[in-house]
Design a protein around this motif. Structure first.
Motif, PDB file in Angstrom:
ATOM      1  N   PRO A  80      75.775  28.724  83.068  1.00 24.74           N
ATOM      2  CA  PRO A  80      75.910  29.052  81.646  1.00 24.74           C
ATOM      3  C   PRO A  80      74.632  29.710  81.126  1.00 24.74           C
ATOM      4  N   ASP A  81      74.767  30.490  80.087  1.00 22.19           N
ATOM      5  CA  ASP A  81      73.618  31.187  79.515  1.00 22.19           C
ATOM      6  C   ASP A  81      72.939  30.280  78.493  1.00 22.19           C
ATOM      7  N   ILE A  82      71.964  29.495  78.959  1.00 20.01           N
ATOM      8  CA  ILE A  82      71.191  28.612  78.080  1.00 20.01           C
ATOM      9  C   ILE A  82      69.733  29.042  78.191  1.00 20.01           C
ATOM     10  N   SER A  83      69.316  29.915  77.301  1.00 20.04           N
ATOM     11  CA  SER A  83      67.970  30.469  77.356  1.00 20.04           C
ATOM     12  C   SER A  83      66.964  29.502  76.735  1.00 20.04           C
ATOM     13  N   LEU A  84      65.706  29.668  77.133  1.00 18.42           N
ATOM     14  CA  LEU A  84      64.636  28.830  76.576  1.00 18.42           C
ATOM     15  C   LEU A  84      64.315  29.262  75.150  1.00 18.42           C
ATOM     16  N   GLU A  85      64.346  30.528  74.894  1.00 19.33           N
ATOM     17  CA  GLU A  85      64.133  31.088  73.565  1.00 19.33           C
ATOM     18  C   GLU A  85      65.256  32.084  73.273  1.00 19.33           C
ATOM     19  N   PRO A  86      65.700  32.189  72.028  1.00 16.11           N
ATOM     20  CA  PRO A  86      65.230  31.452  70.854  1.00 16.11           C
ATOM     21  C   PRO A  86      65.804  30.043  70.803  1.00 16.11           C
ATOM     22  N   ARG A  87      65.231  29.209  69.976  1.00  8.53           N
ATOM     23  CA  ARG A  87      65.699  27.836  69.809  1.00  8.53           C
ATOM     24  C   ARG A  87      67.026  27.822  69.071  1.00  8.53           C
ATOM     25  N   GLU A  88      67.850  26.827  69.396  1.00  5.69           N
ATOM     26  CA  GLU A  88      69.156  26.701  68.738  1.00  5.69           C
ATOM     27  C   GLU A  88      69.031  25.941  67.419  1.00  5.69           C
ATOM     28  N   PRO A  89      69.652  26.434  66.359  1.00  7.59           N
ATOM     29  CA  PRO A  89      69.677  25.643  65.124  1.00  7.59           C
ATOM     30  C   PRO A  89      70.632  24.462  65.278  1.00  7.59           C
ATOM     31  N   VAL A  90      70.203  23.294  64.850  1.00  8.94           N
ATOM     32  CA  VAL A  90      71.027  22.088  64.942  1.00  8.94           C
ATOM     33  C   VAL A  90      71.320  21.599  63.533  1.00  8.94           C
ATOM     34  N   LYS A 256      72.348  19.465  70.419  1.00  6.17           N
ATOM     35  CA  LYS A 256      71.206  18.578  70.202  1.00  6.17           C
ATOM     36  C   LYS A 256      70.503  18.264  71.517  1.00  6.17           C
ATOM     37  N   GLU A 257      71.272  18.029  72.559  1.00  7.39           N
ATOM     38  CA  GLU A 257      70.676  17.701  73.858  1.00  7.39           C
ATOM     39  C   GLU A 257      69.966  18.914  74.450  1.00  7.39           C
ATOM     40  N   ARG A 258      70.552  20.093  74.311  1.00  7.13           N
ATOM     41  CA  ARG A 258      69.896  21.304  74.815  1.00  7.13           C
ATOM     42  C   ARG A 258      68.592  21.556  74.058  1.00  7.13           C
ATOM     43  N   GLU A 259      68.602  21.332  72.753  1.00  3.35           N
ATOM     44  CA  GLU A 259      67.405  21.579  71.953  1.00  3.35           C
ATOM     45  C   GLU A 259      66.310  20.564  72.283  1.00  3.35           C
ATOM     46  N   ARG A 260      66.697  19.319  72.529  1.00  5.26           N
ATOM     47  CA  ARG A 260      65.688  18.332  72.916  1.00  5.26           C
ATOM     48  C   ARG A 260      65.087  18.697  74.273  1.00  5.26           C
ATOM     49  N   ALA A 261      65.913  19.211  75.186  1.00  6.18           N
ATOM     50  CA  ALA A 261      65.411  19.628  76.495  1.00  6.18           C
ATOM     51  C   ALA A 261      64.435  20.797  76.339  1.00  6.18           C
ATOM     52  N   ARG A 262      64.733  21.731  75.451  1.00  2.63           N
ATOM     53  CA  ARG A 262      63.823  22.855  75.197  1.00  2.63           C
ATOM     54  C   ARG A 262      62.483  22.343  74.677  1.00  2.63           C
ATOM     55  N   ALA A 263      62.558  21.464  73.675  1.00  2.00           N
ATOM     56  CA  ALA A 263      61.328  20.942  73.087  1.00  2.00           C
ATOM     57  C   ALA A 263      60.490  20.206  74.131  1.00  2.00           C
ATOM     58  N   THR A 264      61.150  19.460  75.011  1.00  2.00           N
ATOM     59  CA  THR A 264      60.441  18.738  76.071  1.00  2.00           C
ATOM     60  C   THR A 264      59.767  19.699  77.032  1.00  2.00           C
ATOM     61  N   PHE A 265      60.496  20.733  77.445  1.00  2.00           N
ATOM     62  CA  PHE A 265      59.951  21.701  78.402  1.00  2.00           C
ATOM     63  C   PHE A 265      58.778  22.460  77.800  1.00  2.00           C
ATOM     64  N   GLN A 329      55.003  17.424  96.981  1.00  2.00           N
ATOM     65  CA  GLN A 329      55.813  17.738  95.816  1.00  2.00           C
ATOM     66  C   GLN A 329      54.991  17.887  94.540  1.00  2.00           C
ATOM     67  N   GLU A 330      53.741  17.403  94.563  1.00  2.00           N
ATOM     68  CA  GLU A 330      52.922  17.488  93.371  1.00  2.00           C
ATOM     69  C   GLU A 330      52.615  18.928  92.991  1.00  2.00           C
ATOM     70  N   SER A 331      52.584  19.829  93.987  1.00  2.00           N
ATOM     71  CA  SER A 331      52.252  21.219  93.725  1.00  2.00           C
ATOM     72  C   SER A 331      53.479  22.056  93.368  1.00  2.00           C
ATOM     73  N   ARG A 332      54.662  21.461  93.430  1.00  2.00           N
ATOM     74  CA  ARG A 332      55.881  22.201  93.108  1.00  2.00           C
ATOM     75  C   ARG A 332      55.990  22.412  91.605  1.00  2.00           C
ATOM     76  N   TYR A 333      56.366  23.629  91.224  1.00  2.00           N
ATOM     77  CA  TYR A 333      56.565  23.935  89.814  1.00  2.00           C
ATOM     78  C   TYR A 333      58.026  24.285  89.558  1.00  2.00           C
ATOM     79  N   VAL A 334      58.504  23.894  88.392  1.00  2.00           N
ATOM     80  CA  VAL A 334      59.911  24.015  88.049  1.00  2.00           C
ATOM     81  C   VAL A 334      60.050  24.928  86.839  1.00  2.00           C
ATOM     82  N   ASP A 335      60.913  25.951  86.956  1.00  2.00           N
ATOM     83  CA  ASP A 335      61.140  26.827  85.811  1.00  2.00           C
ATOM     84  C   ASP A 335      62.212  26.227  84.907  1.00  2.00           C
ATOM     85  N   TRP A 336      62.484  26.868  83.771  1.00  2.00           N
ATOM     86  CA  TRP A 336      63.403  26.338  82.768  1.00  2.00           C
ATOM     87  C   TRP A 336      64.812  26.119  83.304  1.00  2.00           C
TER      88      TRP A 336
END
Length: 363
Positions: A80-90, A256-265, A329-336
């Motif tokens: 699904p198309d869930i972009s990091l930006e822009p933020r979703e209005p809730v 709401k859950e997607r927006e909380r995930a964005r804010a966390t990331f 695993q400490e050096s592994r980086y995770v994208d959005w």
């Protein structure tokens, strides 16, 4: 996603059917017993606890249950198309989901969906009773929030086919519905479920220890047993995790859950990625549901960002959130996109109001 219709018209129709059944003359004790089962099923539906199609006698004059299980679309395994930006209005709904009326009274918003409810409507429908009413009142207006009866029951996420598979497993493993389970019961079920379809396969010693740790997570108050709703939610999550691809799970997340995930990331990441340790820490943080008395109860639940590390909610359990990872695993980086896919099942697992951790993250 399917819905459990709880509008006034639906409830009045259910109550009318129950009343007609009570007034009907029953000729035999067998018919009386079937009628009692049907009435009990309808009462559970009215109370928002859900009813399965198997609980209804198709030869009777009862209409199908109001709850309609969700169906999977053909393309739900595509990203699904869930972009990091822009933020979703809730934005929360303006009218009570039960009475469909707006008043100036305080409305209880759900922390998962956009529905809002009147205190009196929740009481009248039986969704909050006794001591739970005070807890709902306190939690609904905090940063942590409260889940409505739609979002609190994770079993409602299963399709008819998935629910049939889960019910068949329960029956073959001789699980008694609506009963609490001790550690012995839980481990016995896990062994029997592992051997289902293959008599030579069972849980290894390591898997049994993992199951025991999950039992402890489902019993945070150390009562020695887990309640049926917690067990049902846990098994429903395991089935979702086993049968559905991560992209399908992403489609179950609310705004709401997607927006909380964005804010966390965004709070933890830099340069469009976060470390593996930060990813695991975030997955553990989904389960911070109990605020300390010092926490303010005036915070609106519409705030769906992460609980800050300096807040009372996080400081009380910060030591438990620290996750030790292997050096490789400490050096592994995770994208959005990866962060969201790997976190989806844990975000869903955090929906219930129960203090139980329905799916303990690794680490």
């Amino acid at each position: 996603m399917g819905v459990l219709m709880s509008k006034r018209q639906t409830v009045e129709q259910v109550q009318k059917e129950v009343q007609e059944e009570k007034e009907a003359e029953v000729g035999t004790s067998v018919v009386q017993e079937e009628s009692s089962v049907n009435r009990a099923a309808w009462e559970r539906l009215r109370d928002g606890r859900g009813v399965e199609p198997e609980e209804f006698d198709k030869t009777s004059r009862f209409v199908p249950p109001a709850f309609i299980r969700p169906t999977r679309k053909l393309d739900d395994d595509k990203p699904p198309d869930i972009s990091l930006e822009p933020r979703e209005p809730v934005v929360n709904d303006e009218m009570c989901d039960i009475c469909e009326v707006w008043t100036a009274e305080s409305l209880f918003p759900c922390r998962v969906c956009t529905r809002v409810f009147h205190d009196g409507c929740l009481r009248r429908m039986g969704y909050i009773q006794g001591d739970s009413a005070a807890e709902v009142t306190e939690m609904a207006h905090t940063e942590t929030g409260w889940s409505c009866h739609y979002c609190d029951n994770l079993n409602l996420l299963l399709t008819e086919e998935e629910m049939y598979s889960l019910t068949e497993t329960f029956q073959q493993c001789k699980v008694i519905p609506d009963c609490s389970l001790t550690l012995e019961d839980f481990l016995r079920f896990r062994h029997q479920a592992a051997k289902r379809g293959d008599s030579d396969r069972a849980l290894s010693e390591e898997q049994e220890e993992q199951a025991a740790r999950q039992f402890a997570a489902l019993d945070p108050e150390h009562r020695g047993h887990i309640e049926w709703p917690d067990f049902l939610s846990h098994e429903s999550l395991l089935l979702l995790q086993h049968l559905r691809p991560q992209n399908s799970l992403l489609r179950l997340l609310t705004s709401k859950e997607r927006e909380r995930a964005r804010a966390t990331f965004l709070a933890r990441g830099s340069g469009g990625a976060i470390s593996e340790a930060e990813c695991r820490h975030a997955q553990h943080s989904w389960f911070c549901k109990r605020l300390t008395p010092a926490a303010s109860c005036s915070v609106s639940v519409s705030h769906v960002g992460p609980i800050a590390d300096s807040s009372p909610a996080s400081s009380s359990g910060k030591s438990q959130d620290k996750v030790l990872l292997p050096p490789e695993q400490e050096s592994r980086y995770v994208d959005w996109p990866t962060f969201l896919r790997e976190s989806a099942i844990y975000i869903l697992a955090a929906r219930p109001n129960s203090a139980a951790i329905h799916l303990k993250p690794p680490g």
